[in-house]
Design a protein around this motif. Structure first.
Motif, PDB file in Angstrom:
ATOM      1  N   GLU A  20       0.824  -1.207   0.000  1.00 22.96           N
ATOM      2  CA  GLU A  20       0.000   0.000   0.000  1.00 22.96           C
ATOM      3  C   GLU A  20       0.856   1.254   0.000  1.00 22.96           C
ATOM      4  OE1 GLU A  20      -2.860  -0.054   3.072  1.00 22.96           O
ATOM      5  OE2 GLU A  20      -3.706  -1.988   2.526  1.00 22.96           O
ATOM      6  N   SER A  21       1.828   1.299   0.841  1.00 20.08           N
ATOM      7  CA  SER A  21       2.707   2.466   0.895  1.00 20.08           C
ATOM      8  C   SER A  21       3.962   2.084   1.640  1.00 20.08           C
ATOM      9  CB  SER A  21       2.021   3.646   1.607  1.00 20.08           C
ATOM     10  OG  SER A  21       2.967   4.678   1.815  1.00 20.08           O
ATOM     11  N   HIS A  22       5.113   2.462   1.104  1.00 19.46           N
ATOM     12  CA  HIS A  22       6.356   2.113   1.764  1.00 19.46           C
ATOM     13  C   HIS A  22       6.549   2.939   3.038  1.00 19.46           C
ATOM     14  CE1 HIS A  22       7.554   5.656  -0.615  1.00 19.46           C
ATOM     15  NE2 HIS A  22       8.479   5.841   0.313  1.00 19.46           N
ATOM     16  N   LYS A  23       5.633   3.859   3.310  1.00 18.97           N
ATOM     17  CA  LYS A  23       5.781   4.691   4.505  1.00 18.97           C
ATOM     18  C   LYS A  23       5.120   4.072   5.741  1.00 18.97           C
ATOM     19  CE  LYS A  23       6.096   9.029   1.950  1.00 18.97           C
ATOM     20  NZ  LYS A  23       5.568  10.388   1.809  1.00 18.97           N
ATOM     21  N   LYS A  24       4.324   2.975   5.543  1.00 16.76           N
ATOM     22  CA  LYS A  24       3.643   2.394   6.686  1.00 16.76           C
ATOM     23  C   LYS A  24       4.592   1.490   7.446  1.00 16.76           C
ATOM     24  CE  LYS A  24      -1.011   2.576   4.775  1.00 16.76           C
ATOM     25  NZ  LYS A  24      -2.212   1.817   4.404  1.00 16.76           N
ATOM     26  N   LYS A  25       4.478   1.485   8.773  1.00 13.69           N
ATOM     27  CA  LYS A  25       5.353   0.688   9.623  1.00 13.69           C
ATOM     28  C   LYS A  25       4.655  -0.596  10.044  1.00 13.69           C
ATOM     29  CE  LYS A  25       7.878   4.491  11.805  1.00 13.69           C
ATOM     30  NZ  LYS A  25       8.267   5.044  13.111  1.00 13.69           N
ATOM     31  N   SER A  26       5.460  -1.653  10.236  1.00 13.15           N
ATOM     32  CA  SER A  26       4.974  -2.839  10.927  1.00 13.15           C
ATOM     33  C   SER A  26       5.669  -2.980  12.261  1.00 13.15           C
ATOM     34  CB  SER A  26       5.215  -4.096  10.069  1.00 13.15           C
ATOM     35  OG  SER A  26       6.589  -4.231   9.796  1.00 13.15           O
ATOM     36  N   SER A  27       6.792  -2.254  12.436  1.00 13.30           N
ATOM     37  CA  SER A  27       7.508  -2.187  13.708  1.00 13.30           C
ATOM     38  C   SER A  27       8.360  -0.937  13.653  1.00 13.30           C
ATOM     39  CB  SER A  27       8.375  -3.440  13.905  1.00 13.30           C
ATOM     40  OG  SER A  27       9.448  -3.432  12.990  1.00 13.30           O
ATOM     41  N   PRO A  28       8.883  -0.467  14.791  1.00 15.09           N
ATOM     42  CA  PRO A  28       9.681   0.767  14.748  1.00 15.09           C
ATOM     43  C   PRO A  28      10.859   0.673  13.785  1.00 15.09           C
ATOM     44  CG  PRO A  28       9.110   0.184  16.994  1.00 15.09           C
ATOM     45  CD  PRO A  28       8.665  -0.954  16.143  1.00 15.09           C
ATOM     46  N   ASP A  29      11.408  -0.492  13.646  1.00 19.33           N
ATOM     47  CA  ASP A  29      12.585  -0.616  12.784  1.00 19.33           C
ATOM     48  C   ASP A  29      12.289  -1.345  11.478  1.00 19.33           C
ATOM     49  OD1 ASP A  29      14.363   0.603  14.643  1.00 19.33           O
ATOM     50  OD2 ASP A  29      14.264  -1.243  15.826  1.00 19.33           O
ATOM     51  N   GLY A  30      11.035  -1.576  11.195  1.00 15.68           N
ATOM     52  CA  GLY A  30      10.688  -2.284   9.967  1.00 15.68           C
ATOM     53  C   GLY A  30      10.569  -3.774  10.211  1.00 15.68           C
ATOM     54  N   PRO A  31      10.073  -4.502   9.240  1.00 12.24           N
ATOM     55  CA  PRO A  31       9.890  -5.950   9.382  1.00 12.24           C
ATOM     56  C   PRO A  31      11.228  -6.665   9.505  1.00 12.24           C
ATOM     57  CG  PRO A  31       9.607  -5.287   7.106  1.00 12.24           C
ATOM     58  CD  PRO A  31       9.749  -4.027   7.880  1.00 12.24           C
ATOM     59  N   SER A  32      11.203  -7.778  10.171  1.00 11.30           N
ATOM     60  CA  SER A  32      12.437  -8.539  10.376  1.00 11.30           C
ATOM     61  C   SER A  32      12.391  -9.850   9.616  1.00 11.30           C
ATOM     62  CB  SER A  32      12.632  -8.815  11.867  1.00 11.30           C
ATOM     63  OG  SER A  32      11.528  -9.538  12.380  1.00 11.30           O
ATOM     64  N   ALA A  33      13.567 -10.394   9.314  1.00 11.87           N
ATOM     65  CA  ALA A  33      13.667 -11.663   8.614  1.00 11.87           C
ATOM     66  C   ALA A  33      13.303 -12.802   9.552  1.00 11.87           C
ATOM     67  CB  ALA A  33      15.079 -11.857   8.079  1.00 11.87           C
ATOM     68  N   THR A  34      13.035 -13.957   8.982  1.00 10.90           N
ATOM     69  CA  THR A  34      12.678 -15.146   9.746  1.00 10.90           C
ATOM     70  C   THR A  34      13.820 -16.148   9.679  1.00 10.90           C
ATOM     71  OG1 THR A  34      10.351 -14.833   9.211  1.00 10.90           O
ATOM     72  CG2 THR A  34      11.012 -17.010   9.995  1.00 10.90           C
ATOM     73  N   ALA A  35      14.316 -16.542  10.831  1.00  8.73           N
ATOM     74  CA  ALA A  35      15.319 -17.607  10.883  1.00  8.73           C
ATOM     75  C   ALA A  35      14.576 -18.933  10.893  1.00  8.73           C
ATOM     76  CB  ALA A  35      16.182 -17.460  12.134  1.00  8.73           C
ATOM     77  N   LEU A  36      14.782 -19.736   9.883  1.00  6.49           N
ATOM     78  CA  LEU A  36      14.029 -20.980   9.745  1.00  6.49           C
ATOM     79  C   LEU A  36      14.592 -22.046  10.665  1.00  6.49           C
ATOM     80  CD1 LEU A  36      13.570 -21.111   5.862  1.00  6.49           C
ATOM     81  CD2 LEU A  36      12.071 -20.117   7.587  1.00  6.49           C
ATOM     82  N   SER A  37      13.693 -22.787  11.261  1.00  4.77           N
ATOM     83  CA  SER A  37      14.105 -23.899  12.111  1.00  4.77           C
ATOM     84  C   SER A  37      14.520 -25.083  11.257  1.00  4.77           C
ATOM     85  CB  SER A  37      12.955 -24.303  13.033  1.00  4.77           C
ATOM     86  OG  SER A  37      11.880 -24.839  12.265  1.00  4.77           O
TER      87      SER A  37
END
Length: 832
Positions: A20-37
């Protein structure tokens, strides 16, 4: 690097976090990667799903697994009787296309009637245009033998008939009759001459008349001494007798012609009687076949016309027929050339032509050498696959047909005209001036099945306008099926069926589970199973071999794994050399430390059936410029179109995200270091973008991580192909140098379902010695690589201070200001 098929797979839903917009946040520092188990790296097969002890407990699979669409197309194409509904069976090699097609065609052929035999016979009026003769199945060879025997018997019988006492007696009577007539005529003339005192004499030059006196012939002197009146009287008598002699001599050719006609009638009568005796049986045997009756009539007429020459063939020493030399050539005209014989055929024919040249498809006219000249006749016409398959099915490999000159055109011409016209290729191309034939075409009624790959099918659809009209049915074989509990159990039955068909040892439940896992690995998707029957059969046979070496009565999981490992070892010499060069430092790849503008990219090298991953160093530089991102591979023509597209997307992403209000004022370059071959695919575009961001942000990149993934203009990371090989390739290099616990690979999140990694890689992740990270946006990848938070802009569009994106934007802003400053210093126009 090779094209990534996975680039067409839809990205994971998490990758739409900035849609929708690159200005919207999902967290203060942006989304984080997922470490796969570790559990997410391998989609194993739970043996608990398999409720059997060994495959001996399982019934055979009673249907074709996963090919319902192809089966429907095959059934439709086989049963559809209208023109043009021939089939093209498409799919990769090893899917079992040929065996399935042969089985279905065999079942359909068994329900259909046996087609007719086809022969070529001589047209005695126009020998260069032999006629096609259609006969009931199995009749062709019988007619050929019967005709050959009849002709041989006729030759012997004619010779015997003309040497018989009855024939000689009648011929002598005719001769004596005409001889007597001749003698009587000359005797009457001689008597008349004697009454006039003239003698009729035979001389070497013919006949002459001479006057006599008292029984003595008068010579010229004696005749001159006679009185003049007497001379005139004698001359008058002689002249009259000369006229009578001329008339008599003029009748002799007519009498001779009459005698010849009488002899000819006698010969014709004897020949007719002899022929009717021997052809009568043929007529009775084939009385229901009008075309055979017509041929026997034409044969009888020709034998009568050539009875004298035919008779001479039987008058050799011994009185028997002479099949050699001139006799054999003379008898050829009476042969039956059986082109197609169905005496031993059950149902309709199913013909597979492995070498579909023009001659092998359409047929050919052979030649023999006589006195240095090539000659031919109808007995040298040979059938092709089209004629042999007439009334049934013809199976061909599409690539083989297209690779032989004129074969494809000949096949299409036959299907269009619905007839087989056998022509000499040399005569058709006018490259040889030899005696040739124009055989009568044979009506064609068959179904052609082409087997080939998908690329060839779509090329033909695109570039051959006749292809779609002649091959209207496409049977597209699936490469894999969705993997669920039901499919797993069916696949176990498939394994049992293939094991029993190949007469192998039964597989234990754990071995079946391992085979199913390998099928998912071959499909390059943990949620699907490969339908490649060739590879499945190879794995079962090789596992059985290792079980036999171990003296086991059944195949266990370790035997399957041993077969997999042995197959990899046989093919992995080049992989080992490539990894060895990296380990020795010949190919420069760092697996620890930090570097600015340098990242480890991952590519796949395919060598036949074997593929392996190879880490490659990717570097980037940036400086003041006019917004151009140079792909060095493309500049030197080592970059493919897809790779070049990926690089062009990077410049669009930079301009969209960081320079919407200012001109993009950098000159950047990207390259694969120590790359000496073609670079293709866009799976390195995430790595290239991260290397470029590292230069602009002056942020070092962790060399312990490798990156693979495709990026779009909005920074979303897209799936790629060969993800398992790429991860394993970097793992092998790290393992050779020693795992530190900091090393790992960054992959697209949408590739998570495809993970089917080796057990040693899975165990290293489980123990924390190696890591696999899944990302859905380039920000997540750059954060992992640099350790700097990418950040999310606020409502005013400002990035958090000291975030990676803030540093990139600041650098690009500085470059834009420098460009404006240099432009103002040099004048109104920017420098060129």
């Amino acid at each position: 690097m090779f094209p990534d098929e996975g680039a067409l797979i839809a990205p994971d839903p998490e990758s739409h976090w900035m849609s929708e917009s690159h200005k919207k946040k999902s967290s203060p520092d942006g989304p984080s990667a997922t470490a796969l188990s570790a559990d997410a790296l391998f989609h194993g097969c739970d043996p608990a799903l398999l409720d059997f002890e060994t495959t001996a407990d399982l019934p055979d699979l009673d249907h074709v697994m996963g090919q319902e669409r192809a089966l429907e197309a095959l059934d439709f194409g086989i049963e559809m009787a209208h023109e043009g509904y021939n089939l093209y069976v498409l799919g990769s090699t090893g899917l079992g296309k040929r065996s399935l097609v042969n089985r279905l065609l065999g079942e359909s052929a068994a329900r259909r009637p046996v087609p007719s035999d086809w022969c070529y016979i001589n047209d005695f009026d126009t020998p260069h245009r032999p006629r096609a003769l259609r006969l009931p199945a199995g009749t062709g060879q019988a007619l050929r033998r019967d005709m050959q025997q009849a002709v041989e018997d006729i030759i012997t019988a004619l010779a015997a008939a003309f040497q018989s006492e009855a024939y000689r007696s009648q011929a002598q009577e005719i001769h004596d009759e005409f001889k007597e007539r001749d003698e009587q005529a000359f005797a009457a003339l001689r008597e008349k001459a004697e009454r006039e005192h003239v003698v009729l004499l035979r001389t070497p030059g013919g006949y002459t008349l001479a006057p006599t006196r008292e029984g003595e012939i008068l010579d010229a002197d004696d005749f001159a001494k006679l009185p003049e009146d007497e001379q005139k009287a004698i001359e008058k008598v002689v002249e009259e007798l000369k006229q009578d002699l001329k008339q008599l001599i003029a009748q002799i050719p007519r009498w001779q012609r009459e005698m010849r006609e009488r002899h000819k009638e006698l010969s014709l009568s004897v020949s007719s009687f002899t022929l009717d005796q021997h052809l009568g049986e043929l007529r009775r045997k084939y009385q229901d076949l009008d075309e055979v009756q017509a041929y026997i009539d034409a044969l009888r007429k020709d034998l009568l016309e050539n009875a004298e020459q035919i008779r001479s063939l039987g008058e050799e020493e011994g009185g028997g027929p002479n099949p050699a030399g001139q006799a054999a050539r003379q008898l050829n005209r009476y042969k039956i050339n059986v082109l197609v014989d169905h005496a031993h055929t059950e149902g309709a024919p199913v013909v597979y032509e492995d070498n579909p040249t023009y001659q092998n498809l359409v047929g050919r006219v052979e030649h023999t050498v006589q006195f240095g000249t090539l000659v031919t006749d109808f007995s040298l016409i040979k059938s092709g696959a089209l004629a042999r398959a007439n009334g049934g099915y013809l199976v061909l490999d599409a690539d083989k047909v297209l690779s032989h000159a004129f074969a494809w055109q000949g096949l299409k011409r036959a299907l269009r005209a619905r007839e087989v016209r056998i022509e000499s290729l040399e005569a058709m191309l006018s490259i040889a001036s030899t005696t040739t034939l124009e055989p009568e075409p044979i009506p064609l009624d068959l179904k052609v099945v082409l087997v080939g790959d998908r690329l060839l099918y779509y090329l033909l659809q695109e570039y051959d306008p006749e292809f779609g009209r002649l091959f209207k049915v496409a049977a597209d074989f699936s490469e894999d099926i969705r993997r669920d509990d039901e499919a797993t159990r069916l696949y176990a039955r498939l394994i049992a069926s293939r094991q029993r068909t190949a007469n192998l040892r039964p597989l234990g439940r754990d071995a079946v589970a391992r085979v199913i896992e390998q099928a998912a690995r071959r499909a390059e998707d943990g949620e699907r199973l490969s339908l490649h029957m060739g590879s499945l059969d190879d794995l079962l046979r090789e596992a059985d071999y290792w079980a036999g070496k171990a003296g086991a009565e059944r195949v266990q999981a370790e035997h399957v794994q041993q077969a997999v490992a042995a197959g990899i070892r046989r093919a992995s010499r080049i992989r080992e050399r490539v990894h060895e060069e990296i380990t020795r430092g010949i190919q420069l790849v760092d697996v620890d430390g930090e570097r600015i503008g340098q990242v480890n990219g991952l590519s796949v090298i395919s060598l036949g059936e074997f593929s392996f991953g190879r880490p490659s160093r990717i570097t980037a530089t940036a400086r003041l410029g006019e917004g151009e991102v140079v792909d060095i591979e493309r500049e030197v023509e080592l970059g493919g179109a897809i790779h070049s597209k990926g690089v062009l997307i990077l410049s669009s992403y930079l301009a969209w995200r960081y320079s919407t209000d200012l001109p993009l004022s950098l000159a950047a370059s990207l390259t694969f270091e120590q790359s000496y071959g073609l670079v293709e695919g866009d799976s390195a575009s995430v790595a290239e973008l991260c290397a470029l961001l590292s230069v602009l942000a002056d942020a070092p990149i962790r060399q312990s991580l490798a990156v693979t993934g495709s990026v779009n203009q909005h920074g979303e990371v897209q799936a790629i192909g060969g993800v398992n090989e790429k991860i394993e390739g970097f793992f092998d290099v790290c393992a050779a140098r020693g795992l530190t616990g900091r090393q790992g690979v960054i992959i697209p999140a949408s590739n998570r379902p495809h993970l089917m990694l080796r057990h040693d890689v899975v165990e290293a992740v489980r123990e924390g010695r190696f890591h696999v990270h899944a990302v859905s946006h380039v920000d997540q990848a750059s954060t992992l690589l640099t350790g700097l938070q990418a950040g999310v802009p606020d409502e005013a569009g400002q990035w958090p201070p000291e975030s990676l994106n803030a540093r990139v934007q600041a650098r690009l802003t500085t470059l834009a200001q420098l460009r404006q400053a240099f432009s103002g210093r040099d004048g109104d126009n920017p420098p060129h």
